[in-house]
Design a protein around this motif. Structure first.
Motif, PDB file in Angstrom:
ATOM      1  N   LEU A   1       1.061   0.384  -6.053  1.00 32.42           N
ATOM      2  CA  LEU A   1       1.610  -1.042  -5.612  1.00 32.42           C
ATOM      3  C   LEU A   1       2.066  -0.765  -4.063  1.00 32.42           C
ATOM      4  O   LEU A   1       1.741  -1.747  -3.269  1.00 32.42           O
ATOM      5  CB  LEU A   1       2.986  -0.970  -6.200  1.00 32.42           C
ATOM      6  CG  LEU A   1       3.152  -1.443  -7.677  1.00 32.42           C
ATOM      7  CD1 LEU A   1       4.568  -1.351  -8.331  1.00 32.42           C
ATOM      8  CD2 LEU A   1       2.486  -2.793  -8.196  1.00 32.42           C
ATOM      9  N   LEU A   2       2.363   0.457  -3.678  1.00 27.32           N
ATOM     10  CA  LEU A   2       2.353   0.577  -2.267  1.00 27.32           C
ATOM     11  C   LEU A   2       0.996   0.515  -1.483  1.00 27.32           C
ATOM     12  O   LEU A   2       1.113   0.217  -0.288  1.00 27.32           O
ATOM     13  CB  LEU A   2       3.012   2.245  -2.210  1.00 27.32           C
ATOM     14  CG  LEU A   2       4.533   2.483  -2.447  1.00 27.32           C
ATOM     15  CD1 LEU A   2       4.938   3.856  -2.475  1.00 27.32           C
ATOM     16  CD2 LEU A   2       5.560   1.331  -1.850  1.00 27.32           C
ATOM     17  N   ALA A   3       0.029   0.957  -2.043  1.00 27.71           N
ATOM     18  CA  ALA A   3      -1.311   0.996  -1.536  1.00 27.71           C
ATOM     19  C   ALA A   3      -1.587  -0.701  -1.345  1.00 27.71           C
ATOM     20  O   ALA A   3      -2.169  -0.906  -0.419  1.00 27.71           O
ATOM     21  CB  ALA A   3      -2.539   1.520  -2.510  1.00 27.71           C
TER      22      ALA A   3
ATOM     23  N   VAL B   1       4.964   4.373   6.414  1.00 30.03           N
ATOM     24  CA  VAL B   1       6.221   4.456   5.510  1.00 30.03           C
ATOM     25  C   VAL B   1       5.739   4.691   4.072  1.00 30.03           C
ATOM     26  O   VAL B   1       6.695   5.469   3.647  1.00 30.03           O
ATOM     27  CB  VAL B   1       7.034   2.843   5.809  1.00 30.03           C
ATOM     28  CG1 VAL B   1       8.452   3.096   5.082  1.00 30.03           C
ATOM     29  CG2 VAL B   1       7.543   2.954   7.387  1.00 30.03           C
ATOM     30  N   ASN B   2       4.931   3.810   3.548  1.00 27.65           N
ATOM     31  CA  ASN B   2       4.730   3.771   2.229  1.00 27.65           C
ATOM     32  C   ASN B   2       3.996   5.298   2.073  1.00 27.65           C
ATOM     33  O   ASN B   2       4.261   6.020   1.157  1.00 27.65           O
ATOM     34  CB  ASN B   2       3.620   2.544   1.952  1.00 27.65           C
ATOM     35  CG  ASN B   2       3.961   1.503   1.915  1.00 27.65           C
ATOM     36  OD1 ASN B   2       5.333   1.090   2.066  1.00 27.65           O
ATOM     37  ND2 ASN B   2       3.139   0.331   1.951  1.00 27.65           N
ATOM     38  N   ALA B   3       3.025   5.642   2.983  1.00 30.41           N
ATOM     39  CA  ALA B   3       2.537   7.161   2.610  1.00 30.41           C
ATOM     40  C   ALA B   3       3.591   8.086   2.705  1.00 30.41           C
ATOM     41  O   ALA B   3       3.511   9.028   1.973  1.00 30.41           O
ATOM     42  CB  ALA B   3       1.504   7.340   3.720  1.00 30.41           C
ATOM     43  N   ALA B   4       4.719   8.033   3.521  1.00 32.80           N
ATOM     44  CA  ALA B   4       5.667   9.091   3.842  1.00 32.80           C
ATOM     45  C   ALA B   4       6.534   9.033   2.328  1.00 32.80           C
ATOM     46  O   ALA B   4       6.791   9.955   2.013  1.00 32.80           O
ATOM     47  CB  ALA B   4       6.454   8.755   4.806  1.00 32.80           C
ATOM     48  N   ALA B   5       6.677   7.755   1.859  1.00 30.43           N
ATOM     49  CA  ALA B   5       7.642   7.816   0.667  1.00 30.43           C
ATOM     50  C   ALA B   5       6.740   8.421  -0.401  1.00 30.43           C
ATOM     51  O   ALA B   5       7.661   9.146  -1.251  1.00 30.43           O
ATOM     52  CB  ALA B   5       7.637   6.237   0.195  1.00 30.43           C
ATOM     53  N   ILE B   6       5.461   8.281  -0.645  1.00 34.53           N
ATOM     54  CA  ILE B   6       4.774   8.949  -1.595  1.00 34.53           C
ATOM     55  C   ILE B   6       4.986  10.459  -1.495  1.00 34.53           C
ATOM     56  O   ILE B   6       5.014  11.198  -2.379  1.00 34.53           O
ATOM     57  CB  ILE B   6       3.300   8.322  -1.965  1.00 34.53           C
ATOM     58  CG1 ILE B   6       3.328   6.830  -2.222  1.00 34.53           C
ATOM     59  CG2 ILE B   6       2.609   9.234  -2.705  1.00 34.53           C
ATOM     60  CD1 ILE B   6       3.904   6.803  -3.776  1.00 34.53           C
TER      61      ILE B   6
ATOM     62  N   HIS C   1      -2.806  -8.255   3.224  1.00 38.23           N
ATOM     63  CA  HIS C   1      -2.236  -9.169   2.521  1.00 38.23           C
ATOM     64  C   HIS C   1      -0.671  -9.067   2.253  1.00 38.23           C
ATOM     65  O   HIS C   1      -0.092  -9.925   1.837  1.00 38.23           O
ATOM     66  CB  HIS C   1      -2.981  -9.577   1.274  1.00 38.23           C
ATOM     67  CG  HIS C   1      -4.415  -9.653   1.440  1.00 38.23           C
ATOM     68  ND1 HIS C   1      -4.817 -10.704   1.904  1.00 38.23           N
ATOM     69  CD2 HIS C   1      -5.664  -8.803   0.909  1.00 38.23           C
ATOM     70  CE1 HIS C   1      -6.335 -10.706   1.994  1.00 38.23           C
ATOM     71  NE2 HIS C   1      -6.576  -9.541   1.677  1.00 38.23           N
ATOM     72  N   GLY C   2      -0.113  -7.949   2.384  1.00 41.57           N
ATOM     73  CA  GLY C   2       1.227  -7.511   2.209  1.00 41.57           C
ATOM     74  C   GLY C   2       1.344  -6.917   0.831  1.00 41.57           C
ATOM     75  O   GLY C   2       0.631  -6.883   0.355  1.00 41.57           O
ATOM     76  N   PHE C   3       2.639  -7.458   0.517  1.00 38.30           N
ATOM     77  CA  PHE C   3       3.124  -7.006  -0.824  1.00 38.30           C
ATOM     78  C   PHE C   3       2.713  -7.868  -1.833  1.00 38.30           C
ATOM     79  O   PHE C   3       2.904  -9.086  -1.828  1.00 38.30           O
ATOM     80  CB  PHE C   3       4.736  -6.756  -0.740  1.00 38.30           C
ATOM     81  CG  PHE C   3       5.316  -5.824  -1.956  1.00 38.30           C
ATOM     82  CD1 PHE C   3       5.190  -4.481  -1.755  1.00 38.30           C
ATOM     83  CD2 PHE C   3       5.766  -6.644  -3.153  1.00 38.30           C
ATOM     84  CE1 PHE C   3       5.739  -3.760  -2.888  1.00 38.30           C
ATOM     85  CE2 PHE C   3       6.000  -5.527  -4.120  1.00 38.30           C
ATOM     86  CZ  PHE C   3       6.152  -4.426  -3.970  1.00 38.30           C
TER      87      PHE C   3
END
Length: 613
Positions: free
Chosen positions: A170-172, A114-119, A178-180
């Protein structure tokens, strides 16, 4: 890196740039592609002239930092407020819609997180500002409705790139086990606030202090200090250095030092940004294009089709463009952009995407940028505006005018204003629909009509036979000569006062019986000369006398050269003789008591008017 190796590397970069960039610019493909091609050729995959790609990338990233600072300088609050509807309307919707669609495709079709797709979605939603503005400028379409809309969208994309770059770390961190990281978010917000508040109260006093030194190199050093200092501060706390540079630029966007900073940093930005694109080209995996051509072609096609399909309705519905302009907007902005290189490189370093994913996307963006100029030219021909039906000449209602004015640009308008103030009747004719519409929009001018003054029937309708003077104020030399021939043939006794572009134009008018045409730049140049002499300390009366004597001398030379103006050798000879005569004339002023009769200058103060159309 020893000095020999450094010089060798710099030489390779310069040679590659000098060869590649002019070639791509010649074929209207833009300088960015030239830098990318240079990087591919000299990189480790082709000629292998440079292998230290990491070292080059480290230096070149400072070019991106400077680019972000300059973008921040251009984003003054007043400018954004004026364009708020286009920038935060169409621009915001374009970035959000394209990011969501491309991000969803990356998640569901290519298996990205999800994070990679957002970037990836956010980076591919950005278009090339350099390409877009360059194409608009070359085609002279920046002032068209679709050109203004494209500029607004590109402006918002530049804005959107900043939070996107800041979001990558931040997304990385959120992708780790450890999460966000809430501490990272709080630290980022805190340092941004500190930079904004501190810069607001510190930067201007610093620049004011430096400005008092009045030294260019110190001003340049201060500008670099601000950019590098803010970038370093942001990097220390784990935030993108480019975000810090952008914030520093925004803080100084509405200051009195903005233009000076821009001029100091522009050479550094251009060179280092070119180096950045070369480093991107060096790191491109060209073997992917050879091993997976269908996959790369599919990515390019999907990128262009998705962005184009979303841009077209946005241009139509939100931007209010017609079908043709909406399509041209979609074609212009469908490619990827230079900011995507920055974001994807950062995402690769943060392990959000793999090396292969990075390579495929960089290839797709580069190819889309290469195709864009060709698509714009193709669609420009397909959707070329149909020529408008010729507007019929106006019906002229005149009451025995004393003056006919042909050409109602700035020069003709000045003549008309004085005539109107003196209560002298006149009729003005102009062959430009846009000029007539513009004049009529700003006032009621019942004696100004659309039509070609070289048409005999139009002159008869304007009752030129009742007029005493014909003022030829057109800025087109050929149209001026054509009109003069018609007027001289139809009304041989009418006085003609004509505007001349230059000496050659004046001589051709004199062939038609026009006495002493008014050269459009002569009197304003004489006025500037007189002001220059006075600024150098010459008394006003003496300066006016020198200028007046030159005017008379030049008028005599114009008449002498008119007799031989078709003989280049005689023209050169008379010019040299005139210069010698003028030197002798002014040297006489150096004598204690010049033996000559000084003619008082005329009371006319030429040049006060604006004589350009």
């Amino acid at each position: 890196m020893d000095s020999h190796h450094f010089l060798e590397t710099a030489l390779v970069f310069l040679v590659a740039t000098v060869i590649a960039v002019p070639l791509t610019k010649r074929f209207k493909l833009g300088s960015v592609l030239g830098y990318l091609m240079a990087g591919i050729v000299i990189g480790p995959q082709e000629l292998r002239l440079i292998n230290d790609t990491a070292g080059v990338a480290t230096i070149s990233e400072f070019g991106v930092v400077l680019m972000l600072f300059v973008i921040g300088l251009e984003l003054s609050p007043q400018r954004l407020w004026v364009m708020r509807r286009q920038v935060f309307g169409t621009g915001l919707l374009q970035v959000l819609a394209t990011s969501l669609v491309i991000g969803a495709a990356a998640y569901y079709l290519f298996g990205l997180t999800v994070n990679a797709a957002a970037i990836v979605g956010g980076s591919l939603a950005l278009s090339s500002t350099a390409f877009g503005l360059q194409i608009l400028a070359e085609r002279k379409e920046a002032g068209t409705p679709y050109g203004r809309q494209a500029f607004a969208i590109l402006l918002f994309q530049d804005l959107a790139a900043i939070p996107l770059i800041a979001a990558v770390p931040l997304l990385a961190s959120a992708s780790t086990k450890h999460g966000f990281d809430l501490m990272a978010v709080g630290r980022t917000v805190g340092i941004i606030v500190a930079v904004m508040v501190g810069g607001r109260y510190l930067l201007r006093p610093v620049f004011r202090f430096v400005a008092k030194a009045d030294t260019v190199e110190v001003s340049t050093a201060t500008a670099l200090l601000v950019v590098m200092g803010t970038a370093w501060l942001m990097e220390v706390v784990g935030v993108s250095a480019t975000l810090g540079a952008f914030l520093a630029g925004v803080l100084l966007a509405d200051s009195e030092y903005r233009h000076e900073l821009e001029s100091h940093l522009e050479p550094f930005k251009g060179l280092l940004l070119g180096l950045f694109f070369i480093s991107v080209g060096m790191s491109m995996d060209v073997t992917l294009l050879l091993h997976q051509p269908l996959r790369v072609a599919m990515l390019v096609a999907c990128l262009l089709l998705i962005k184009g399909a979303l841009l077209w309705p946005l241009g139509r519905v939100v931007g209010g463009l017609d079908r043709r302009d909406a399509m041209r907007l979609a074609v212009l902005l469908a490619c990827g952009g230079e900011f995507a290189f920055v974001v994807l490189k950062l995402a690769r370093e943060q392990s959000l995407i793999t090396a292969e994913q990075h390579g495929l996307q960089v290839l797709a963006i580069t190819l889309s940028m290469a195709i864009t100029p060709l698509l714009v030219a193709l669609f420009g021909k397909v959707f070329q505006a149909k020529p408008k039906a010729a507007r019929a000449f106006d019906t002229i209602v005149a009451d025995s005018p004393r003056v006919i004015i042909a050409g109602y640009g700035r020069m003709g308008q000045i003549v008309a204003r004085v005539l109107r103030a003196q209560g002298i009747s006149f009729v003005a004719l102009d062959h430009s629909v846009e000029q007539i519409d513009l004049v009529q929009r700003f006032g009621s001018n019942n004696n100004i009509f659309y039509g070609d003054p070289s048409r005999p029937e139009l002159l008869r309708a304007a009752q030129a036979d009742q007029a005493d003077v014909f003022v030829l104020a057109s800025d087109d030399p050929e149209a001026s000569l054509r009109t003069a021939r018609v007027v001289r043939r139809m009304y041989p006794t009418m006085k003609i006062v004509a505007r001349a572009r230059n000496r050659q134009h004046a001589w051709r008018l004199m062939d038609l019986g026009v006495e002493l045409p008014v050269r459009e730049t002569l009197y304003s140049s004489l006025k500037m000369t007189r002001m220059t002499l006075e600024a150098l300390g010459m008394p006003a009366e003496q300066a006016a006398d020198r200028v007046e004597r030159f005017r008379r001398h030049d008028a005599e030379l114009l008449k002498r050269q008119y007799l031989v103006y078709d003989d280049d050798a005689r023209i050169v000879q008379t010019t040299r003789e005139a210069l010698a005569d003028l030197d002798q004339l002014f040297q006489a002023d150096a004598e204690p008591e010049p033996k000559r009769v000084r003619t008082k200058p005329t009371g006319v103060t030429p040049g006060d008017e604006d004589v350009t159309r």
